[in-house]
Each structure stands twice: as C-alpha cells, then as structure tokens.
Design a protein around this motif. Structure first.
Motif, PDB file in Angstrom:
ATOM      1  N   LEU A 294      -2.230   2.405  -3.513  1.00  0.00           N
ATOM      2  CA  LEU A 294      -3.084   2.928  -2.446  1.00  0.00           C
ATOM      3  C   LEU A 294      -4.398   3.451  -3.029  1.00  0.00           C
ATOM      4  O   LEU A 294      -5.479   3.167  -2.497  1.00  0.00           O
ATOM      5  N   GLU A 295      -4.327   4.195  -4.124  1.00  0.00           N
ATOM      6  CA  GLU A 295      -5.549   4.691  -4.775  1.00  0.00           C
ATOM      7  C   GLU A 295      -6.422   3.536  -5.250  1.00  0.00           C
ATOM      8  O   GLU A 295      -7.652   3.583  -5.129  1.00  0.00           O
TER       9      GLU A 295
ATOM     10  N   ALA B 241     -11.578  -5.438  -2.536  1.00  0.00           N
ATOM     11  CA  ALA B 241     -10.725  -5.234  -1.369  1.00  0.00           C
ATOM     12  C   ALA B 241     -10.961  -6.393  -0.407  1.00  0.00           C
ATOM     13  O   ALA B 241     -12.092  -6.852  -0.243  1.00  0.00           O
TER      14      ALA B 241
ATOM     15  N   VAL C 159     -12.256  -0.413  -1.961  1.00  0.00           N
ATOM     16  CA  VAL C 159     -13.018  -0.344  -0.700  1.00  0.00           C
ATOM     17  C   VAL C 159     -14.338   0.382  -0.934  1.00  0.00           C
ATOM     18  O   VAL C 159     -15.386  -0.050  -0.453  1.00  0.00           O
ATOM     19  N   LYS C 160     -14.306   1.456  -1.709  1.00  0.00           N
ATOM     20  CA  LYS C 160     -15.527   2.221  -2.005  1.00  0.00           C
ATOM     21  C   LYS C 160     -16.521   1.422  -2.829  1.00  0.00           C
ATOM     22  O   LYS C 160     -17.709   1.697  -2.800  1.00  0.00           O
TER      23      LYS C 160
ATOM     24  N   LEU D 257      -7.953  -5.891   5.811  1.00  0.00           N
ATOM     25  CA  LEU D 257      -7.926  -4.497   6.274  1.00  0.00           C
ATOM     26  C   LEU D 257      -8.235  -4.426   7.770  1.00  0.00           C
ATOM     27  O   LEU D 257      -7.546  -3.729   8.520  1.00  0.00           O
TER      28      LEU D 257
ATOM     29  N   ARG E 116      -8.129   1.955  -2.165  1.00  0.00           N
ATOM     30  CA  ARG E 116      -9.201   2.825  -1.653  1.00  0.00           C
ATOM     31  C   ARG E 116     -10.411   2.814  -2.583  1.00  0.00           C
ATOM     32  O   ARG E 116     -11.553   2.815  -2.132  1.00  0.00           O
TER      33      ARG E 116
ATOM     34  N   LEU F   9       0.810  -1.221   0.000  1.00  0.00           N
ATOM     35  CA  LEU F   9       0.000   0.000   0.000  1.00  0.00           C
ATOM     36  C   LEU F   9       0.845   1.274   0.000  1.00  0.00           C
ATOM     37  O   LEU F   9       0.308   2.370  -0.162  1.00  0.00           O
TER      38      LEU F   9
END
Length: 117
Positions: free
Chosen positions: A19-20, A75, A26-27, A80, A23, A13
C-alpha cells in the motif's frame, strides 16, 4: 470491472508495504520511480521490494518499463479509477446527494490549486 479483478487489486493493496509503495507511486506520477529507489525510500530490502512489486504488477495496479539498466514503476491510474468507480458505483442506493461529500473531497483534492491530500 469484474469482482475477481477488484478482489485481486484489493488483495494486493491489503499489505502495508504494498500500500505504501502504491501511494508513493501515485505521488510520483507520471515520471515513476526506479525499483531500487522505491526500496531505498521505503527502507525495504531490494529482494523484498521485488516480490511486492511483482504482486502489485500481477494485480494490475502498477506497471513497469525498462529504461536502460533500470526498471521504472508507475501506478496504473486507469486501474485505480476503475477500482474506485467499482467500489462507488452503487453508492448510496442511487441517491446522488449522499455521495456528494465524497465527490467534493475528491474534487478539492484534485484541483490545480489544491494542496496534496
């Protein structure tokens, strides 16, 4: 969680595109995002995105599933959670009141009526 597992996840990450990507995934839980769509959304060449997704997969922070001709990435929310708990487990030397602001921030972010953080 073992130190080596946490280091692998944090290392994966610790790069802007990865990382983008994480994320963004995850969204888009729980439906996931096809690999080509991830590349398009982040404006990254598909071969580069493939390499980033392989790194994230090896670290265990993303999972993939073939659906017809597409590979859908998601994800790994269990990973996490485990990583977050690993990082916070020894938080504040056992003084729960010192961790209360972190918990309150997460709680307000995750309530059904909350706007996304």
């Amino acid at each position: 969680m073992e130190n080596i597992t946490a280091i692998a996840a944090l290392s994966a990450l610790a790069q802007n595109t990865r990382l983008e990507t994480f994320r963004l995934l995850v969204k888009h839980e729980p439906e996931g995002v096809p690999a080509g769509e991830l590349a398009r959304l982040l404006d990254v060449p598909q071969n580069t995105m493939s390499a980033h997704l392989a790194t994230l997969s090896r670290a265990g922070v993303v999972m993939s599933e073939r659906q017809s001709r597409s590979i859908i990435y998601r994800a790994n929310l269990d990973a996490l959670r485990d990583l977050t708990l690993f990082l916070l487990k020894d938080c504040c030397g056992g003084s729960a009141e010192l961790c209360a602001p972190v918990i309150a921030e997460l709680t307000s972010c995750c309530s059904p009526e909350a706007k996304p953080c």
